[in-house]
Scaffold this active site. Sequence first.
Site: not given
Length: 286
Positions: A197, A188, A184
């Site tokens: 992260y 999100h 991805r």
Amino acid sequence: MEAAITRDDAVITAYRAHGWTYVRGISVLGVLAELTGRASGCAKGKGGSMHMYTKNFYGGNGIVGAQVPLGAGIAFGLKYENKPNICVTLYGDGAANQGQLFEAYNMAKLWNLPCVFVCENNGYGMGTSVERASASTDYYSRGDYIPGMRIDGMDVLAVREATKFAREYALNNGPILIEAATYRYHGHSMSDPGTSYRAREEIKEMRETRDPITVFRRKILECSLVTPEELKKVDIEVDKEIDKAADQAKKDPEIPLGELYNNIYIHPDPDYTVRGCDPSIRVISH
């Protein structure tokens, strides 16, 4: 995957359903107008980004992992009616630890349902890496008594061929599990920049070395299946189609408020009413 199944096969997925909605037969306008809540959306603007549907495509589901037992149920229906079809049931690595998945695996194997379970492993569930979330990251082996395989989800041809194999297997032997290793690029959600992260260099490397469109483009050019000019023409035509649909999706009307009460049941009684937020409001539902 769509290239390896038929229109009579079923598909159900989580809430990143936009691409599937398009390849299952909904127009670009039908997808974009659903995002903007317009009447020309595939669910008349009622479903929004999460809930998009068309024939043999069951969404677009907002509860993490909840689509997996539904997929097993769709596969049960196909087998019950003796149809030569499968249900592709997709979920992410973030949903892979949900208890309901294992209940669905169990029932699917008990009845040898024609279900292809697909774990789209993009390495992160929201902002948590798979290594921090799962004691075992071999998601393809999670079916235990259901055979599984891990494939490169960024390789268009690998995905197609694996899906062909899985479809044939499911029709003749029952459920099978695919773990598609993918990635991805973005966060999100709108509130997630996607860089707190993981390193920007990681994202950059993935884009440059494993992007499925770029890699497939290079393959077909190297095999002389297409010319750069032909691909450029495709890009231009796609840009025009998207721009036109995006503009239309902003201009089309929203549905009237009364329409919100419709389509609750497929064939409601003529005098069937639905209560509004105020108990005194009763509206006829069609």
